[in-house]
Write a protein that holds these residues in place. Structure first.
Motif, mmCIF file in Angstrom:
data_model
loop_
_atom_site.group_PDB
_atom_site.id
_atom_site.type_symbol
_atom_site.label_atom_id
_atom_site.label_comp_id
_atom_site.label_asym_id
_atom_site.label_seq_id
_atom_site.Cartn_x
_atom_site.Cartn_y
_atom_site.Cartn_z
ATOM 1 N N VAL A 48 0.840 -1.200 0.000
ATOM 2 C CA VAL A 48 0.000 0.000 0.000
ATOM 3 C C VAL A 48 0.873 1.247 0.000
ATOM 4 O O VAL A 48 0.620 2.201 -0.751
ATOM 5 C CB VAL A 48 -0.961 0.002 1.203
ATOM 6 N N ILE A 49 1.909 1.244 0.806
ATOM 7 C CA ILE A 49 2.806 2.399 0.866
ATOM 8 C C ILE A 49 3.523 2.589 -0.463
ATOM 9 O O ILE A 49 3.657 3.710 -0.962
ATOM 10 C CB ILE A 49 3.794 2.242 2.037
ATOM 11 N N ALA A 50 3.969 1.505 -1.075
ATOM 12 C CA ALA A 50 4.635 1.601 -2.375
ATOM 13 C C ALA A 50 3.666 2.113 -3.440
ATOM 14 O O ALA A 50 4.039 2.940 -4.277
ATOM 15 C CB ALA A 50 5.195 0.243 -2.772
ATOM 16 N N ALA A 51 2.425 1.653 -3.420
ATOM 17 C CA ALA A 51 1.440 2.110 -4.395
ATOM 18 C C ALA A 51 1.128 3.599 -4.204
ATOM 19 O O ALA A 51 1.017 4.351 -5.177
ATOM 20 C CB ALA A 51 0.168 1.290 -4.286
ATOM 21 N N LEU A 52 1.000 4.036 -2.957
ATOM 22 C CA LEU A 52 0.758 5.455 -2.694
ATOM 23 C C LEU A 52 1.933 6.313 -3.137
ATOM 24 O O LEU A 52 1.749 7.404 -3.689
ATOM 25 C CB LEU A 52 0.461 5.670 -1.207
ATOM 26 N N ALA A 53 3.154 5.825 -2.910
ATOM 27 C CA ALA A 53 4.334 6.558 -3.361
ATOM 28 C C ALA A 53 4.369 6.642 -4.888
ATOM 29 O O ALA A 53 4.727 7.678 -5.461
ATOM 30 C CB ALA A 53 5.597 5.890 -2.838
ATOM 31 N N LEU A 54 3.987 5.577 -5.564
ATOM 32 C CA LEU A 54 3.938 5.569 -7.022
ATOM 33 C C LEU A 54 2.927 6.585 -7.540
ATOM 34 O O LEU A 54 3.225 7.379 -8.436
ATOM 35 C CB LEU A 54 3.595 4.176 -7.540
ATOM 36 N N VAL A 55 1.725 6.586 -6.966
ATOM 37 C CA VAL A 55 0.692 7.518 -7.402
ATOM 38 C C VAL A 55 1.122 8.961 -7.129
ATOM 39 O O VAL A 55 0.940 9.849 -7.972
ATOM 40 C CB VAL A 55 -0.653 7.192 -6.720
ATOM 41 N N ALA A 56 1.702 9.217 -5.958
ATOM 42 C CA ALA A 56 2.166 10.572 -5.638
ATOM 43 C C ALA A 56 3.249 11.014 -6.621
ATOM 44 O O ALA A 56 3.239 12.156 -7.100
ATOM 45 C CB ALA A 56 2.697 10.623 -4.204
ATOM 46 N N GLY A 57 4.169 10.130 -6.952
ATOM 47 C CA GLY A 57 5.217 10.470 -7.911
ATOM 48 C C GLY A 57 4.665 10.736 -9.297
ATOM 49 O O GLY A 57 5.128 11.639 -9.998
ATOM 50 N N MET A 58 3.664 9.960 -9.696
ATOM 51 C CA MET A 58 3.050 10.188 -11.005
ATOM 52 C C MET A 58 2.347 11.540 -11.042
ATOM 53 O O MET A 58 2.431 12.264 -12.041
ATOM 54 C CB MET A 58 2.071 9.063 -11.325
#
Length: 73
Positions: A47-57
């Motif tokens: 979940v943390i990795a997915a949130l970081a990915l979305v924030a970076g995008m």
């Protein structure tokens, strides 16, 4: 030709979906992040990795949108 492109696109999308699903299933251990006195509740690593990915995008998309608007004017 059009059918083979569509098949290739579907194959690539399915491959990435399978990779994401595998990542989520393999990273279920809970972690707590702390930053400058602020901490998150215990969440799975995926979940943390997915949130970081979305924030970076989103962060990467915003400057591109601004530059694109300036070019069209």
């Amino acid at each position: 030709m059009r059918g083979s492109k569509r098949f290739a696109l579907v194959a690539v999308i399915l491959f990435f979906a399978l990779a994401v699903m595998t990542f989520v299933l393999e990273n279920q251990q809970g972690v707590v992040l702390s930053f400058l006195g602020w901490s998150t509740p215990e969440l799975p690593v995926s979940v943390i990795a997915a949130l970081a990915l979305v924030a970076g995008m989103l962060i990467g998309f915003a400057p591109g949108l601004i530059v694109g608007r300036k070019k069209t004017r």
